[in-house]
Design a protein around this motif. Structure first.
Motif, PDB file in Angstrom:
ATOM      1  N   ALA A 148      31.522  70.527  42.301  1.00 17.75           N
ATOM      2  CA  ALA A 148      32.565  69.493  42.346  1.00 17.75           C
ATOM      3  C   ALA A 148      32.765  69.005  43.781  1.00 17.75           C
ATOM      4  CB  ALA A 148      33.866  70.034  41.758  1.00 17.75           C
ATOM      5  N   ARG A 183      29.878  66.820  44.906  1.00 19.09           N
ATOM      6  CA  ARG A 183      29.943  65.469  44.340  1.00 19.09           C
ATOM      7  C   ARG A 183      30.917  64.587  45.118  1.00 19.09           C
ATOM      8  NH1 ARG A 183      27.904  64.187  38.990  1.00 19.09           N
ATOM      9  NH2 ARG A 183      26.229  65.682  38.677  1.00 19.09           N
ATOM     10  N   TRP A 237      31.860  61.183  43.157  1.00 24.16           N
ATOM     11  CA  TRP A 237      33.126  61.315  42.436  1.00 24.16           C
ATOM     12  C   TRP A 237      34.286  61.256  43.417  1.00 24.16           C
ATOM     13  CZ3 TRP A 237      32.216  66.339  39.091  1.00 24.16           C
ATOM     14  CH2 TRP A 237      31.417  66.021  37.992  1.00 24.16           C
ATOM     15  N   GLU A 255      38.368  62.777  40.003  1.00 19.84           N
ATOM     16  CA  GLU A 255      37.281  62.954  39.029  1.00 19.84           C
ATOM     17  C   GLU A 255      36.703  64.366  39.104  1.00 19.84           C
ATOM     18  OE1 GLU A 255      35.292  58.547  38.650  1.00 19.84           O
ATOM     19  OE2 GLU A 255      35.008  59.654  40.527  1.00 19.84           O
ATOM     20  N   ALA A 256      36.505  64.856  40.308  1.00 21.32           N
ATOM     21  CA  ALA A 256      35.962  66.205  40.484  1.00 21.32           C
ATOM     22  C   ALA A 256      36.942  67.251  39.959  1.00 21.32           C
ATOM     23  CB  ALA A 256      35.647  66.457  41.956  1.00 21.32           C
ATOM     24  N   ALA A 289      39.221  66.877  37.617  1.00 21.72           N
ATOM     25  CA  ALA A 289      39.244  66.809  36.150  1.00 21.72           C
ATOM     26  C   ALA A 289      38.009  67.471  35.551  1.00 21.72           C
ATOM     27  CB  ALA A 289      39.350  65.356  35.688  1.00 21.72           C
ATOM     28  N   ALA A 290      36.848  67.205  36.123  1.00 19.29           N
ATOM     29  CA  ALA A 290      35.612  67.812  35.619  1.00 19.29           C
ATOM     30  C   ALA A 290      35.639  69.324  35.804  1.00 19.29           C
ATOM     31  CB  ALA A 290      34.398  67.214  36.330  1.00 19.29           C
ATOM     32  N   LEU A 291      36.145  69.775  36.929  1.00 22.58           N
ATOM     33  CA  LEU A 291      36.232  71.214  37.202  1.00 22.58           C
ATOM     34  C   LEU A 291      37.170  71.899  36.224  1.00 22.58           C
ATOM     35  CD1 LEU A 291      35.405  73.585  39.002  1.00 22.58           C
ATOM     36  CD2 LEU A 291      37.272  72.949  40.548  1.00 22.58           C
ATOM     37  N   THR A 310      38.103  70.894  33.198  1.00 17.32           N
ATOM     38  CA  THR A 310      37.507  70.865  31.862  1.00 17.32           C
ATOM     39  C   THR A 310      36.398  71.899  31.736  1.00 17.32           C
ATOM     40  OG1 THR A 310      38.032  68.530  31.595  1.00 17.32           O
ATOM     41  CG2 THR A 310      36.288  69.406  30.195  1.00 17.32           C
ATOM     42  N   SER A 311      35.544  71.974  32.739  1.00 17.73           N
ATOM     43  CA  SER A 311      34.417  72.905  32.696  1.00 17.73           C
ATOM     44  C   SER A 311      34.875  74.355  32.700  1.00 17.73           C
ATOM     45  CB  SER A 311      33.485  72.653  33.883  1.00 17.73           C
ATOM     46  OG  SER A 311      32.952  71.360  33.805  1.00 17.73           O
TER      47      SER A 311
END
Length: 85
Positions: free
Chosen positions: A46, A49, A55, A59-60, A62-64, A66-67
């Protein structure tokens, strides 16, 4: 050294993972150390990125989130022990 820098967070994550596995909040079939290592690796990706400009921080983040949630609570996925021969 990079690995030494992660010791405090890795120890805290290990405690959280083990507590969550014991109370049923997290998948008990996964090795706690693997979850800790994967969580730290996801954090690095993250950050990479964001640094690369791919990102935004939002965005990073949120992705982190969720993952990591999926890593810890794979309720509808096969358990790790079911995948192993």
């Amino acid at each position: 050294d990079e690995a030494r820098r992660h010791i405090p967070i890795a120890e805290l994550l290990d405690q959280i993972v083990r507590r969550g596995q014991a109370d049923g909040s997290f998948d008990p079939a996964c090795d706690p150390q693997w979850i800790v290592d994967a969580t730290i690796a996801l954090g690095h990706v993250a950050g990479e990125r964001v640094q690369a400009g791919s990102w935004s921080i939002d965005e990073a983040s949120a992705a982190l989130r969720t993952s990591i949630f999926r890593l810890l609570s794979a309720a509808n996925e096969p358990r790790a022990s079911e995948d192993l021969p």
